[in-house]
Motif scaffolding. Structure first.
Motif, PDB file in Angstrom:
ATOM      1  N   PHE A 172       0.843  -1.193   0.000  1.00 27.07           N
ATOM      2  CA  PHE A 172       0.000   0.000   0.000  1.00 27.07           C
ATOM      3  C   PHE A 172       0.879   1.245   0.000  1.00 27.07           C
ATOM      4  N   ALA A 173       0.261   2.379  -0.227  1.00 29.02           N
ATOM      5  CA  ALA A 173       0.989   3.638  -0.308  1.00 29.02           C
ATOM      6  C   ALA A 173       1.565   4.036   1.041  1.00 29.02           C
ATOM      7  N   ARG A 174       2.802   4.481   1.014  1.00 31.93           N
ATOM      8  CA  ARG A 174       3.430   4.982   2.244  1.00 31.93           C
ATOM      9  C   ARG A 174       2.623   6.145   2.806  1.00 31.93           C
ATOM     10  N   SER A 175       2.054   6.963   1.937  1.00 36.56           N
ATOM     11  CA  SER A 175       1.242   8.098   2.395  1.00 36.56           C
ATOM     12  C   SER A 175      -0.015   7.634   3.126  1.00 36.56           C
ATOM     13  N   LEU A 176      -0.535   6.447   2.798  1.00 42.64           N
ATOM     14  CA  LEU A 176      -1.695   5.915   3.508  1.00 42.64           C
ATOM     15  C   LEU A 176      -1.331   5.623   4.964  1.00 42.64           C
ATOM     16  N   LEU A 177      -0.167   5.078   5.192  1.00 42.13           N
ATOM     17  CA  LEU A 177       0.281   4.833   6.556  1.00 42.13           C
ATOM     18  C   LEU A 177       0.432   6.157   7.293  1.00 42.13           C
ATOM     19  N   ALA A 178       1.054   7.131   6.654  1.00 41.63           N
ATOM     20  CA  ALA A 178       1.245   8.442   7.288  1.00 41.63           C
ATOM     21  C   ALA A 178      -0.094   9.077   7.645  1.00 41.63           C
ATOM     22  N   ASP A 179      -1.014   9.053   6.709  1.00 42.52           N
ATOM     23  CA  ASP A 179      -2.340   9.642   6.950  1.00 42.52           C
ATOM     24  C   ASP A 179      -3.093   8.889   8.039  1.00 42.52           C
ATOM     25  N   ILE A 230      14.076   8.542   2.110  1.00 38.13           N
ATOM     26  CA  ILE A 230      13.475   9.393   1.077  1.00 38.13           C
ATOM     27  C   ILE A 230      12.412  10.251   1.757  1.00 38.13           C
ATOM     28  N   PRO A 231      12.665  11.555   1.859  1.00 39.11           N
ATOM     29  CA  PRO A 231      11.675  12.426   2.506  1.00 39.11           C
ATOM     30  C   PRO A 231      10.355  12.444   1.727  1.00 39.11           C
ATOM     31  N   PRO A 232       9.258  12.751   2.418  1.00 39.48           N
ATOM     32  CA  PRO A 232       7.968  12.878   1.725  1.00 39.48           C
ATOM     33  C   PRO A 232       8.091  13.924   0.621  1.00 39.48           C
ATOM     34  N   ASP A 275       7.679   5.103  14.135  1.00 41.83           N
ATOM     35  CA  ASP A 275       9.134   4.945  14.074  1.00 41.83           C
ATOM     36  C   ASP A 275       9.555   4.360  12.724  1.00 41.83           C
ATOM     37  N   PHE A 276       8.841   3.329  12.280  1.00 42.30           N
ATOM     38  CA  PHE A 276       9.132   2.745  10.973  1.00 42.30           C
ATOM     39  C   PHE A 276       8.977   3.807   9.884  1.00 42.30           C
ATOM     40  N   LEU A 277       7.871   4.542   9.916  1.00 35.94           N
ATOM     41  CA  LEU A 277       7.624   5.576   8.912  1.00 35.94           C
ATOM     42  C   LEU A 277       8.728   6.634   8.935  1.00 35.94           C
ATOM     43  N   ASP A 278       9.128   7.067  10.113  1.00 35.86           N
ATOM     44  CA  ASP A 278      10.203   8.059  10.224  1.00 35.86           C
ATOM     45  C   ASP A 278      11.499   7.550   9.611  1.00 35.86           C
ATOM     46  N   ARG A 279      11.783   6.262   9.791  1.00 38.36           N
ATOM     47  CA  ARG A 279      13.007   5.698   9.204  1.00 38.36           C
ATOM     48  C   ARG A 279      12.921   5.658   7.682  1.00 38.36           C
ATOM     49  N   THR A 280      11.707   5.500   7.126  1.00 37.99           N
ATOM     50  CA  THR A 280      11.575   5.580   5.659  1.00 37.99           C
ATOM     51  C   THR A 280      11.818   7.003   5.189  1.00 37.99           C
ATOM     52  N   TYR A 281      11.379   7.975   5.999  1.00 37.49           N
ATOM     53  CA  TYR A 281      11.606   9.388   5.650  1.00 37.49           C
ATOM     54  C   TYR A 281      13.084   9.746   5.716  1.00 37.49           C
ATOM     55  N   ASP A 282      13.854   9.048   6.554  1.00 28.92           N
ATOM     56  CA  ASP A 282      15.300   9.264   6.588  1.00 28.92           C
ATOM     57  C   ASP A 282      15.929   8.875   5.248  1.00 28.92           C
TER      58      ASP A 282
END
Length: 134
Positions: free
Chosen positions: A55-62, A115-117, A106-113
Motif C-alpha cells: 500500500f501507499a506509504r502516504s496511507l500509513l502516514a495519513d 526518502i523524505p515525503p 518509528d518505521f515511517l520516520d526511518r523511511t523518511y530518513d
C-alpha cells in the motif's frame, strides 16, 4: 559501483481482533524499498503462511493521524491513541488488526530518513516500471 538503494525493515506485533475484548498476536514484517519509493509492504504471518499487503506509504502516514483509505485497506487511529487500526478486506473476508502507533511511526520516520515525503519522484524509475509491462 555502490547501489544507492536501501530497504527499511521492522517487525511489529499486531493484534488480530477475534472478539471485541480479545485479540490474537500476529507478527508482521514491514518493509520499504527505495526502488519502489511510494509503497510499503507488510507480511502478516498467519501460522504456516503469510499474507502480503502492499500500500501507499502516504496511507500509513495519513492513517496515523486520521481515518484514511477507501479500498481494501483502511488505517485509522484507535480510540486508545497509542494504537492504530488496520481494516483489511478481500474477497475471502475481512480482518481487523491493531498495532502500536509509536512502532508504526518509528518505521515511517526511518523511511523518511531514506526518502523524505514529496521526494519519491526523484527515486522512481518510470522507464524501468514501464518495461515490466511489455
Amino acid at each position: 559501483m555502490i547501489d544507492p538503494h536501501t530497504t527499511v525493515h521492522a517487525t511489529i506485533d499486531f493484534g488480530l481482533r477475534s472478539h471485541p475484548t480479545t485479540s490474537v498476536k500476529v507478527r508482521a514484517d514491514l518493509s520499504y524499498d527505495t526502488r519502489d519509493p511510494y509503497a510499503v509492504a507488510v507480511d502478516f504471518h498467519t501460522g504456516r503462511a503469510s499474507v502480503q499487503w502492499v500500500f501507499a506509504r502516504s496511507l500509513l502516514a495519513d492513517g496515523l493521524i486520521a481515518a484514511a483509505g477507501l479500498g481494501d485497506l483502511r488505517i485509522t487511529p484507535a480510540t486508545d491513541h497509542t494504537r492504530v487500526i488496520f481494516e483489511l478486506t478481500s474477497p475471502g473476508g475481512t480482518a481487523t488488526l491493531e498495532a502500536s502507533a509509536d512502532e508504526l511511526a518509528d518505521f515511517l520516520d526511518r523511511t523518511y530518513d531514506e526518502i523524505p515525503p514529496s521526494e519519491e519522484h526523484a527515486w522512481f524509475d518510470f522507464d524501468h516500471e514501464m518495461s515490466k509491462l511489455a
